[in-house]
Design a protein around this motif. Sequence first.
Motif, mmCIF file in Angstrom:
data_model
loop_
_atom_site.group_PDB
_atom_site.id
_atom_site.type_symbol
_atom_site.label_atom_id
_atom_site.label_comp_id
_atom_site.label_asym_id
_atom_site.label_seq_id
_atom_site.Cartn_x
_atom_site.Cartn_y
_atom_site.Cartn_z
ATOM 1 N N ILE B 62 0.850 -1.198 0.000
ATOM 2 C CA ILE B 62 0.000 0.000 0.000
ATOM 3 C C ILE B 62 0.885 1.247 0.000
ATOM 4 O O ILE B 62 0.673 2.182 -0.779
ATOM 5 C CB ILE B 62 -0.939 -0.005 1.211
ATOM 6 C CG1 ILE B 62 -1.886 -1.189 1.133
ATOM 7 C CG2 ILE B 62 -1.733 1.291 1.275
ATOM 8 C CD1 ILE B 62 -2.743 -1.352 2.368
ATOM 9 N N ALA B 63 1.898 1.247 0.856
ATOM 10 C CA ALA B 63 2.788 2.411 0.949
ATOM 11 C C ALA B 63 3.479 2.659 -0.393
ATOM 12 O O ALA B 63 3.543 3.788 -0.879
ATOM 13 C CB ALA B 63 3.818 2.187 2.054
ATOM 14 N N GLU B 64 3.979 1.570 -1.005
ATOM 15 C CA GLU B 64 4.703 1.740 -2.270
ATOM 16 C C GLU B 64 3.769 2.153 -3.394
ATOM 17 O O GLU B 64 4.141 2.956 -4.257
ATOM 18 C CB GLU B 64 5.416 0.441 -2.634
ATOM 19 C CG GLU B 64 6.634 0.206 -1.774
ATOM 20 C CD GLU B 64 7.361 -1.052 -2.175
ATOM 21 O OE1 GLU B 64 7.107 -1.565 -3.269
ATOM 22 O OE2 GLU B 64 8.185 -1.505 -1.374
ATOM 23 N N ILE B 65 2.543 1.587 -3.385
ATOM 24 C CA ILE B 65 1.590 1.940 -4.446
ATOM 25 C C ILE B 65 1.214 3.420 -4.322
ATOM 26 O O ILE B 65 1.133 4.133 -5.327
ATOM 27 C CB ILE B 65 0.353 1.030 -4.393
ATOM 28 C CG1 ILE B 65 0.718 -0.368 -4.885
ATOM 29 C CG2 ILE B 65 -0.771 1.585 -5.245
ATOM 30 C CD1 ILE B 65 -0.322 -1.410 -4.580
ATOM 31 N N SER B 66 1.007 3.909 -3.082
ATOM 32 C CA SER B 66 0.697 5.334 -2.898
ATOM 33 C C SER B 66 1.831 6.181 -3.452
ATOM 34 O O SER B 66 1.604 7.175 -4.151
ATOM 35 C CB SER B 66 0.504 5.663 -1.415
ATOM 36 O OG SER B 66 -0.112 4.637 -0.736
ATOM 37 N N PHE B 69 1.905 5.942 -7.226
ATOM 38 C CA PHE B 69 0.717 6.569 -7.799
ATOM 39 C C PHE B 69 0.899 8.087 -7.872
ATOM 40 O O PHE B 69 0.714 8.705 -8.928
ATOM 41 C CB PHE B 69 -0.498 6.209 -6.939
ATOM 42 C CG PHE B 69 -1.784 6.811 -7.402
ATOM 43 C CD1 PHE B 69 -2.404 6.341 -8.547
ATOM 44 C CD2 PHE B 69 -2.380 7.855 -6.709
ATOM 45 C CE1 PHE B 69 -3.588 6.896 -8.981
ATOM 46 C CE2 PHE B 69 -3.561 8.413 -7.132
ATOM 47 C CZ PHE B 69 -4.166 7.937 -8.277
ATOM 48 N N VAL B 70 1.305 8.675 -6.733
ATOM 49 C CA VAL B 70 1.475 10.133 -6.700
ATOM 50 C C VAL B 70 2.638 10.533 -7.603
ATOM 51 O O VAL B 70 2.544 11.509 -8.368
ATOM 52 C CB VAL B 70 1.683 10.620 -5.256
ATOM 53 C CG1 VAL B 70 1.947 12.115 -5.236
ATOM 54 C CG2 VAL B 70 0.468 10.292 -4.411
ATOM 55 N N ALA B 71 3.722 9.752 -7.553
ATOM 56 C CA ALA B 71 4.896 10.091 -8.371
ATOM 57 C C ALA B 71 4.543 10.075 -9.861
ATOM 58 O O ALA B 71 4.926 10.980 -10.606
ATOM 59 C CB ALA B 71 6.028 9.111 -8.078
ATOM 60 N N SER B 72 3.790 9.064 -10.292
ATOM 61 C CA SER B 72 3.461 8.990 -11.723
ATOM 62 C C SER B 72 2.470 10.083 -12.105
ATOM 63 O O SER B 72 2.518 10.599 -13.221
ATOM 64 C CB SER B 72 2.916 7.608 -12.073
ATOM 65 O OG SER B 72 1.632 7.442 -11.543
ATOM 66 N N THR B 73 1.575 10.449 -11.168
ATOM 67 C CA THR B 73 0.655 11.558 -11.436
ATOM 68 C C THR B 73 1.436 12.849 -11.675
ATOM 69 O O THR B 73 1.156 13.598 -12.620
ATOM 70 C CB THR B 73 -0.304 11.756 -10.246
ATOM 71 O OG1 THR B 73 -0.979 10.539 -9.999
ATOM 72 C CG2 THR B 73 -1.307 12.847 -10.529
ATOM 73 N N ILE B 74 2.441 13.087 -10.838
ATOM 74 C CA ILE B 74 3.236 14.315 -10.995
ATOM 75 C C ILE B 74 4.013 14.280 -12.306
ATOM 76 O O ILE B 74 4.024 15.246 -13.070
ATOM 77 C CB ILE B 74 4.201 14.496 -9.805
ATOM 78 C CG1 ILE B 74 3.411 14.640 -8.512
ATOM 79 C CG2 ILE B 74 5.084 15.719 -10.020
ATOM 80 C CD1 ILE B 74 4.274 14.601 -7.285
#
Lengths: 186, 251
Positions: B62-66, B69-74
Amino acid sequence: MAESHGTPAKGTGAHTEADGGHGGGFPPFESSTFASQLVSLVIAFVALYVIVSRFALPRVESVIDARQNAIEGDLAAAQKFKDESDAALKAYETELASARTRAQAIGNETREKLNAAAEAERKTLEDQLAAKLAAAEKQIASTREAAMSNVRGIAADAAGAIVQRLTGVLPDSKAVSSAVDASLKG
Amino acid sequence: MKIDPIHQFNIEPLFTIGQIGKHTIAFTNSSLYMFLSVAVISLLMIGGMAGRQLVPGRLQSIAEISYEFVASTIRSTAGSEGMKFFPLIFSLFMFICISNLIGIIPYTFTVSSHIIVTAALAFLVFFTVLIYGLYKNGFKFFKIFVPSGVPIYILPLVMFIEILSFFLRPVSHSVRLFANMLAGHIALKVFAGFVAMLGVSLGALGWVGGVLPLALTVALTALELLVAFLQAYVFAILTCIYLNDAIHPGH
């Protein structure tokens, strides 16, 4: 409003209940609560930012990087092993091919050697046989010669005896032998 | 039992901390849930990663996916230069997402159902964009108001619209989140209230009739789960888009 909020906790609670509970103001637009919420939000969000930027994200990043490195390292190692096994296979194949040609060469050589030896043996045997044959032939010829000369003597004696019996006269031995010779020739 | 769908948004002071000017600063239920969200995020991101396993477990996943997820969004919206703001956007996303998710649990409080909270976060983004944009690009930053390729005679109109929309950003940014959470929770409360109201007023028939609003409440809760995550994502991606203006001004 702010004044009643300012009184100790008991009074504040009573105020909110009276105010927001039943038909009072709409809580999200209750401006007396804004300062408290803002202060809490600032503290909470700054704390969160510090925790996230100092501890959480670097940690996750290091773990993800470590995994990435491990995967890349493993892939490189796998590639290396594959290359090594390919090279070993190639070496094995060349070794096998050279061994095969060597075996063929050895086979050929051995065959030739054996052929040559057999040929030589055959030749000596033939020579020996030929020599023996020649010797035997010579012996036959000499024996025959001897036999022939004996035949002549016997024939001459027989002819002399026959002539003496028939005529009662002992014939001239010279004439008999020449007559025998003539008949032998015929 | 009187059902008041607005009651859940009440701010209850738990104890007083101090006073700034005329304002009393109290530790409220809202504060409690803010700090709870921060604690949950910290636990997830630090406790979950404590193992540092090569093959992640559930919490670490979960921690890594978050993170991813945010990194790829940016990266997809603001480019790799936007990664400078990764901690900020990650904090915003996780804070809104986790506090919204906690708020779906019955009897809890939803932090982002208050306009002051969402407005504060929206202004944080707005001023970050404004200050960083001016600091990095100087006067070139104002190129975001002047789109290229626009005929000169309608340029003033376009500039006016651009400037207006720029300054309305914090309003739309904050009201979107606030209104979504508020409306969702009110709808949830109203439908859940129907179940109890029908049962109390109509007896056995009412309890049977209450099945319909109960099913709707379940469906709405599922929808609210989606909205809780989606609004956090929308807030984060809009932040990225606004930051992209500061990083690369000029369309």
